[in-house]
Design a protein around this motif. Structure first.
Motif, mmCIF file in Angstrom:
data_model
loop_
_atom_site.group_PDB
_atom_site.id
_atom_site.type_symbol
_atom_site.label_atom_id
_atom_site.label_comp_id
_atom_site.label_asym_id
_atom_site.label_seq_id
_atom_site.Cartn_x
_atom_site.Cartn_y
_atom_site.Cartn_z
ATOM 1 N N ASP A 181 39.066 5.215 22.762
ATOM 2 C CA ASP A 181 38.774 5.189 21.327
ATOM 3 C C ASP A 181 38.029 3.926 20.914
ATOM 4 O OD1 ASP A 181 39.996 7.665 20.878
ATOM 5 O OD2 ASP A 181 41.962 6.750 20.618
ATOM 6 N N THR A 182 37.311 3.339 21.851
ATOM 7 C CA THR A 182 36.567 2.101 21.573
ATOM 8 C C THR A 182 35.095 2.231 21.951
ATOM 9 O OG1 THR A 182 38.554 0.764 21.957
ATOM 10 C CG2 THR A 182 36.449 -0.387 22.004
ATOM 11 N N ILE A 183 34.839 2.699 23.157
ATOM 12 C CA ILE A 183 33.459 2.869 23.630
ATOM 13 C C ILE A 183 33.061 4.335 23.488
ATOM 14 C CG2 ILE A 183 31.869 2.599 25.554
ATOM 15 C CD1 ILE A 183 32.983 -0.025 24.436
ATOM 16 N N TYR A 184 31.904 4.570 22.888
ATOM 17 C CA TYR A 184 31.410 5.929 22.654
ATOM 18 C C TYR A 184 30.024 6.065 23.278
ATOM 19 C CZ TYR A 184 35.133 6.595 19.206
ATOM 20 O OH TYR A 184 36.351 6.717 18.590
ATOM 21 N N GLU A 185 29.831 7.141 24.043
ATOM 22 C CA GLU A 185 28.503 7.441 24.581
ATOM 23 C C GLU A 185 28.082 8.812 24.081
ATOM 24 O OE1 GLU A 185 26.775 6.513 28.652
ATOM 25 O OE2 GLU A 185 26.969 8.698 28.774
ATOM 26 N N ILE A 186 26.940 8.852 23.439
ATOM 27 C CA ILE A 186 26.419 10.087 22.867
ATOM 28 C C ILE A 186 25.097 10.416 23.547
ATOM 29 C CG2 ILE A 186 25.825 11.301 20.744
ATOM 30 C CD1 ILE A 186 28.661 10.068 20.801
ATOM 31 N N GLN A 187 25.039 11.579 24.180
ATOM 32 C CA GLN A 187 23.804 12.034 24.799
ATOM 33 C C GLN A 187 23.079 12.984 23.851
ATOM 34 O OE1 GLN A 187 24.252 13.547 28.760
ATOM 35 N NE2 GLN A 187 25.259 11.708 29.526
ATOM 36 N N THR A 188 21.789 12.736 23.670
ATOM 37 C CA THR A 188 20.996 13.532 22.743
ATOM 38 C C THR A 188 19.671 13.928 23.381
ATOM 39 O OG1 THR A 188 19.807 11.644 21.776
ATOM 40 C CG2 THR A 188 21.949 12.217 20.804
ATOM 41 N N GLN A 189 19.022 14.869 22.735
ATOM 42 C CA GLN A 189 17.618 15.178 23.015
ATOM 43 C C GLN A 189 16.882 15.091 21.679
ATOM 44 O OE1 GLN A 189 18.362 18.990 25.152
ATOM 45 N NE2 GLN A 189 17.195 18.071 26.828
ATOM 46 N N ILE A 190 15.730 14.440 21.701
ATOM 47 C CA ILE A 190 15.039 14.137 20.443
ATOM 48 C C ILE A 190 13.618 14.693 20.451
ATOM 49 C CG2 ILE A 190 14.352 12.312 18.852
ATOM 50 C CD1 ILE A 190 16.426 10.494 20.149
ATOM 51 N N LEU A 191 13.280 15.370 19.372
ATOM 52 C CA LEU A 191 11.908 15.772 19.120
ATOM 53 C C LEU A 191 11.370 14.950 17.956
ATOM 54 C CD1 LEU A 191 12.041 19.677 19.446
ATOM 55 C CD2 LEU A 191 11.019 18.044 21.059
ATOM 56 N N TYR A 192 10.107 14.548 18.056
ATOM 57 C CA TYR A 192 9.493 13.710 17.022
ATOM 58 C C TYR A 192 8.354 14.460 16.345
ATOM 59 C CZ TYR A 192 11.878 9.899 19.482
ATOM 60 O OH TYR A 192 12.823 9.101 20.086
ATOM 61 N N ALA A 193 8.442 14.557 15.010
ATOM 62 C CA ALA A 193 7.296 15.069 14.259
ATOM 63 C C ALA A 193 6.263 13.940 14.158
ATOM 64 C CB ALA A 193 7.727 15.517 12.873
ATOM 65 N N THR A 194 5.074 14.266 13.692
ATOM 66 C CA THR A 194 4.040 13.245 13.530
ATOM 67 C C THR A 194 4.565 12.111 12.666
ATOM 68 O OG1 THR A 194 2.417 15.034 13.599
ATOM 69 C CG2 THR A 194 1.637 12.866 12.886
ATOM 70 N N SER A 195 4.322 10.859 13.103
ATOM 71 C CA SER A 195 4.816 9.698 12.372
ATOM 72 C C SER A 195 4.234 9.638 10.970
ATOM 73 C CB SER A 195 4.456 8.410 13.132
ATOM 74 O OG SER A 195 4.996 8.443 14.430
ATOM 75 N N ALA A 196 4.967 8.978 10.071
ATOM 76 C CA ALA A 196 4.534 8.862 8.679
ATOM 77 C C ALA A 196 4.358 7.392 8.315
ATOM 78 C CB ALA A 196 5.562 9.507 7.750
#
Length: 262
Positions: A181-196
């Protein structure tokens, strides 16, 4: 005289017998009690070591929501600065600007304590970032003037240009684990739209990297603003790298970002 000698010999025999009895009793106590306790302690040691092993669990839905919201915020401003190691940190100026953009009263005056709450929320109670003037990203002077005596930030309304370039991520949750309950690891996949930047156009193309080559998109182009559907994500998920975020939860319940790894 002979009687005295006999008594003396008897006393010596009694003393010898007492010593022998004490020695025998001592051995029995050691063998039956002390030695048994030592064996018991030896048997307990592996169990105790096992109990000291980190307790790992899947994160809750509430934790997932909190952490994904934070990940979205970091990625909007820092995506081109990933990865982040234990020994590195984001630039102090960039973090202060990021924190100011999380305030409801951004582009106006605010207190140091307001900014501090944001810093603690996103980087933990013992974050390494310090208060100072926040300079404009365009290099045309101070954006927020810091007064260390009054502990205030004053907005300098003299910048005739738009805001800093931001990334527009869509975050997909893969897996989340908590250790003690102290260290958290979150695995994600990210898509990026055109930057603004100064202008915010429609999300017509999506990329798997913040460093975008305009024609190297993975989804699109669309005829207008488009939000990625679950079906579209499933069709390309094998092509999207994993981005793992590690957090440390402090005693006040803040999830401070520690590392970002691909």
């Amino acid at each position: 005289m002979e009687n005295k000698k006999s008594n003396k010999g008897l006393i010596i025999i009694i003393i010898i017998l007492i010593i022998a009895l004490l020695a025998t009793s001592g051995y029995i106590i050691y063998d039956k009690v002390i030695k048994k306790e030592e064996v018991t302690e030896e048997k307990k040691t592996p169990k105790e070591e096992q109990e000291q092993q980190p307790v790992t669990r899947n994160i809750t839905e509430e934790e997932q929501t909190i952490l994904l919201n934070q990940i979205t915020a970091y990625t909007t401003y820092f995506a081109d600065s990933y990865p982040l190691s234990e020994k590195s940190s984001f630039d102090n100026q960039d973090v202060l600007y990021f924190a100011s953009m999380q305030l409801e009263n951004r582009f106006s005056d605010f207190m140091e304590s307001d900014l501090e709450k944001v810093l603690e929320k996103y980087f933990g109670k013992d974050h390494p970032y310090v208060h100072e003037d926040i300079n404009c990203f365009a290099g045309d002077g101070v954006l927020y003037k810091y007064d260390s005596a009054k502990r205030t930030y004053t907005y300098e309304d003299m910048h005739a240009h738009g805001g800093k370039t931001i990334f527009r991520p869509t975050i997909f949750f893969v897996e989340g684990k908590s250790e003690d309950d102290t260290i958290y690891e979150i695995q994600t996949q990210i898509l990026y739209a055109t930057s603004a930047g100064d202008t915010v156009g429609p999300r017509e193309r999506y990329y798997i990297s913040a460093n975008q080559d305009y024609d190297d998109y993975i989804l699109g182009p669309y005829g207008g603003d488009h939000e990625v559907t679950e079906e579209e994500y499933q069709s390309i998920k094998e092509q999207i790298p994993i981005t793992a975020f590690t957090f440390e939860k402090d005693e006040d319940g803040n999830y401070g970002l520690k590392t970002v790894k691909f």
